[in-house]
Design a protein around this motif. Structure first.
Motif, PDB file in Angstrom:
ATOM      1  N   LEU A   1       0.821  -1.209   0.000  1.00  0.00           N
ATOM      2  CA  LEU A   1       0.000   0.000   0.000  1.00  0.00           C
ATOM      3  C   LEU A   1       0.854   1.258   0.000  1.00  0.00           C
ATOM      4  O   LEU A   1       0.597   2.202  -0.760  1.00  0.00           O
ATOM      5  N   ILE A   2       1.881   1.288   0.843  1.00  0.00           N
ATOM      6  CA  ILE A   2       2.726   2.477   0.913  1.00  0.00           C
ATOM      7  C   ILE A   2       3.548   2.620  -0.356  1.00  0.00           C
ATOM      8  O   ILE A   2       3.781   3.742  -0.839  1.00  0.00           O
ATOM      9  N   VAL A   3       4.006   1.504  -0.910  1.00  0.00           N
ATOM     10  CA  VAL A   3       4.675   1.564  -2.211  1.00  0.00           C
ATOM     11  C   VAL A   3       3.749   2.174  -3.250  1.00  0.00           C
ATOM     12  O   VAL A   3       4.175   2.944  -4.128  1.00  0.00           O
TER      13      VAL A   3
ATOM     14  N   ARG B   1       6.642   8.327   0.700  1.00  0.00           N
ATOM     15  CA  ARG B   1       6.044   9.074  -0.406  1.00  0.00           C
ATOM     16  C   ARG B   1       5.590   8.158  -1.526  1.00  0.00           C
ATOM     17  O   ARG B   1       4.975   8.610  -2.493  1.00  0.00           O
ATOM     18  N   GLY B   2       5.868   6.876  -1.403  1.00  0.00           N
ATOM     19  CA  GLY B   2       5.465   5.914  -2.417  1.00  0.00           C
ATOM     20  C   GLY B   2       6.535   5.698  -3.466  1.00  0.00           C
ATOM     21  O   GLY B   2       7.494   6.467  -3.588  1.00  0.00           O
ATOM     22  N   GLY B   3       6.383   4.617  -4.230  1.00  0.00           N
ATOM     23  CA  GLY B   3       7.277   4.361  -5.340  1.00  0.00           C
ATOM     24  C   GLY B   3       8.448   3.460  -5.051  1.00  0.00           C
ATOM     25  O   GLY B   3       9.133   3.010  -5.959  1.00  0.00           O
ATOM     26  N   ARG B   4       8.703   3.147  -3.777  1.00  0.00           N
ATOM     27  CA  ARG B   4       9.811   2.273  -3.449  1.00  0.00           C
ATOM     28  C   ARG B   4       9.569   1.538  -2.144  1.00  0.00           C
ATOM     29  O   ARG B   4       9.045   2.110  -1.194  1.00  0.00           O
ATOM     30  N   GLY B   5       9.959   0.275  -2.112  1.00  0.00           N
ATOM     31  CA  GLY B   5       9.862  -0.518  -0.898  1.00  0.00           C
ATOM     32  C   GLY B   5      10.079  -1.980  -1.209  1.00  0.00           C
ATOM     33  O   GLY B   5       9.870  -2.428  -2.334  1.00  0.00           O
ATOM     34  N   THR B   6      10.521  -2.727  -0.205  1.00  0.00           N
ATOM     35  CA  THR B   6      10.755  -4.151  -0.392  1.00  0.00           C
ATOM     36  C   THR B   6      10.133  -4.937   0.756  1.00  0.00           C
ATOM     37  O   THR B   6      10.093  -4.466   1.904  1.00  0.00           O
TER      38      THR B   6
ATOM     39  N   GLY C   1       2.973  -6.233  -9.147  1.00  0.00           N
ATOM     40  CA  GLY C   1       3.828  -5.491  -8.228  1.00  0.00           C
ATOM     41  C   GLY C   1       4.507  -4.312  -8.889  1.00  0.00           C
ATOM     42  O   GLY C   1       4.625  -3.226  -8.294  1.00  0.00           O
ATOM     43  N   ARG C   2       4.937  -4.488 -10.132  1.00  0.00           N
ATOM     44  CA  ARG C   2       5.553  -3.369 -10.846  1.00  0.00           C
ATOM     45  C   ARG C   2       4.531  -2.263 -11.098  1.00  0.00           C
ATOM     46  O   ARG C   2       4.873  -1.074 -11.109  1.00  0.00           O
ATOM     47  N   THR C   3       3.280  -2.672 -11.295  1.00  0.00           N
ATOM     48  CA  THR C   3       2.222  -1.673 -11.481  1.00  0.00           C
ATOM     49  C   THR C   3       2.031  -0.843 -10.220  1.00  0.00           C
ATOM     50  O   THR C   3       1.870   0.386 -10.277  1.00  0.00           O
ATOM     51  N   LEU C   4       2.043  -1.500  -9.051  1.00  0.00           N
ATOM     52  CA  LEU C   4       1.920  -0.770  -7.791  1.00  0.00           C
ATOM     53  C   LEU C   4       3.055   0.238  -7.625  1.00  0.00           C
ATOM     54  O   LEU C   4       2.838   1.378  -7.190  1.00  0.00           O
ATOM     55  N   THR C   5       4.269  -0.183  -7.980  1.00  0.00           N
ATOM     56  CA  THR C   5       5.413   0.719  -7.884  1.00  0.00           C
ATOM     57  C   THR C   5       5.271   1.892  -8.839  1.00  0.00           C
ATOM     58  O   THR C   5       5.564   3.048  -8.487  1.00  0.00           O
ATOM     59  N   PHE C   6       4.807   1.611 -10.026  1.00  0.00           N
ATOM     60  CA  PHE C   6       4.581   2.654 -11.036  1.00  0.00           C
ATOM     61  C   PHE C   6       3.567   3.676 -10.529  1.00  0.00           C
ATOM     62  O   PHE C   6       3.759   4.889 -10.624  1.00  0.00           O
ATOM     63  N   ILE C   7       2.463   3.170  -9.957  1.00  0.00           N
ATOM     64  CA  ILE C   7       1.417   4.061  -9.447  1.00  0.00           C
ATOM     65  C   ILE C   7       1.946   4.933  -8.319  1.00  0.00           C
ATOM     66  O   ILE C   7       1.662   6.137  -8.245  1.00  0.00           O
ATOM     67  N   GLY C   8       2.719   4.343  -7.416  1.00  0.00           N
ATOM     68  CA  GLY C   8       3.260   5.117  -6.303  1.00  0.00           C
ATOM     69  C   GLY C   8       4.288   6.136  -6.730  1.00  0.00           C
ATOM     70  O   GLY C   8       4.395   7.212  -6.140  1.00  0.00           O
ATOM     71  N   ALA C   9       5.052   5.819  -7.784  1.00  0.00           N
ATOM     72  CA  ALA C   9       6.087   6.743  -8.251  1.00  0.00           C
ATOM     73  C   ALA C   9       5.482   7.972  -8.905  1.00  0.00           C
ATOM     74  O   ALA C   9       5.929   9.099  -8.677  1.00  0.00           O
TER      75      ALA C   9
END
Length: 347
Positions: free
Chosen positions: A62-64, A262-267, A189-197
């Motif tokens: 979610l935070i990503v 701020r979103g866009g990164r996390g593991t 998962g890449r989509t979630l990262t894209f959305i957060g970025a």
């Protein structure tokens, strides 16, 4: 070279910092208390980490994605209260447990739908449902304490698969591996990262932001209710305080694990290390006789520290780029480029 790139999807320097802090905390607690070192205490630490560890998995995603769920502890309490009340009313336990899972999923679904339909910031929305779900839990179960659960359900934290490894611990590890694959290997998962970025670019790219947002909030609610079942099994009873304060610990662990607020990164691996770190610190402080209030203050300090680490590291990268004269591509744009390149590749 390829294996380094693959490994970089699961962990990076920020996760290395978290692992280093875990080692330091482990050594410090070992010196502070002779009771810390021991297989039984290690198993106890892992057992106490299971509920928070499970809730940290969807929270990381979610935070990503650029969202947050402050109602996870209240969702746990509400779903557990529903289960306990149904058991008291004579409903078969398995049916009551299934109803609690449904309640958790519905609570998460409500968060996602309200956040999507009314375009409310998830921070504000889930702060409201945090109070709403906790109040509903108190109404449902009242002041009673429920302990009439089947013997086969209570005490799973002391039933060992091998050695001192329990079934809930194995369940947490399996869920962690699955979450790692979903966030770091699959297109979802890449989509979630894209959305957060960059959510604006993601929307113009045709990504289904609203659907993904609703799905992740629903998974967060379902996971919280599952964590509630494990908590009740471990404690053997429940009341209207179940899950109180879990929000702070879960969010602290996720941010301390390197997820960018701020979103866009996390593991997932970083969150896993951070959950262990928080529980090692809690266990060590308890062994040396530190009060629960001071422990809570220290956890809050870890949360502030994790945010400061991210801010300082981001500022350091910007300054380094400025001195070296490298082009300023920026964090969101870099992540978007990598996400688009990865999405173009076959699964």
């Amino acid at each position: 070279m390829r294996w380094r790139i693959a490994l970089g999807r699961f962990a990076g320097p920020r996760e290395g910092v978290t692992f280093g802090l875990l080692v330091v905390a482990f050594v410090g607690c070992a010196f502070a208390s002779s009771d810390f070192i021991g297989a039984l205490n290690f198993s106890f630490i892992l057992t106490n980490a299971v509920e928070v560890g499970l809730m940290a998995l969807p929270m990381t995603m979610l935070i990503v994605m650029g969202e947050i769920d402050l109602s996870v502890g209240s969702t746990l309490g509400l779903s557990a209260a529903v289960m306990g009340t149904l058991v008291v009313q004579g409903v078969p336990f398995v049916l009551a447990a299934l109803c609690s899972l449904v309640v958790g999923a519905l609570a998460g679904l409500i968060n996602g739908v309200l956040c999507t339909v009314f375009r409310l910031p998830s921070l504000v929305l889930t702060l409201g449902t945090y109070a709403l779900y906790r109040g509903l839990a108190e109404v449902v179960i009242g002041t009673q304490s429920v302990a009439t659960f089947p013997s086969w359900f209570v005490g799973w934290n002391t039933r060992y698969v091998v050695g001192l490894i329990t079934y809930p611990q194995v369940f947490w590890v399996v869920c962690t591996v699955v979450a790692m694959v979903v966030l770091h290997q699959l297109r979802f998962g890449r989509t979630l990262t894209f959305i957060g970025a960059n959510p604006v670019a993601a929307r113009y790219s045709g990504l289904r932001i609203d659907r993904n947002r609703i799905l992740m909030f629903t998974v967060s609610g379902l996971t919280s209710s599952a964590a509630g079942l494990i908590l009740v099994s471990r404690l053997g009873s429940l009341d209207n305080t179940a899950g109180t304060g879990f929000e702070l610990i879960v969010i602290t662990a996720v941010l301390l694990g390197g997820t960018d607020f701020r979103g866009g990164r996390g593991t997932i691996l970083g969150s896993f290390f951070a959950v262990l770190l928080v529980n090692v610190v809690e266990n060590g402080l308890e062994l040396v006789g530190i009060s629960e209030q001071i422990t809570t203050a220290i956890i809050g300090g870890l949360l502030v520290g994790s945010v400061l680490i991210d801010l300082l590291s981001s500022a350091g990268r910007r300054n380094l780029s400025g001195r070296t004269g490298s082009p300023q591509r920026g964090r969101p744009q870099a992540i978007i480029t990598r996400s688009l390149e990865a999405s173009a590749a076959p699964e």
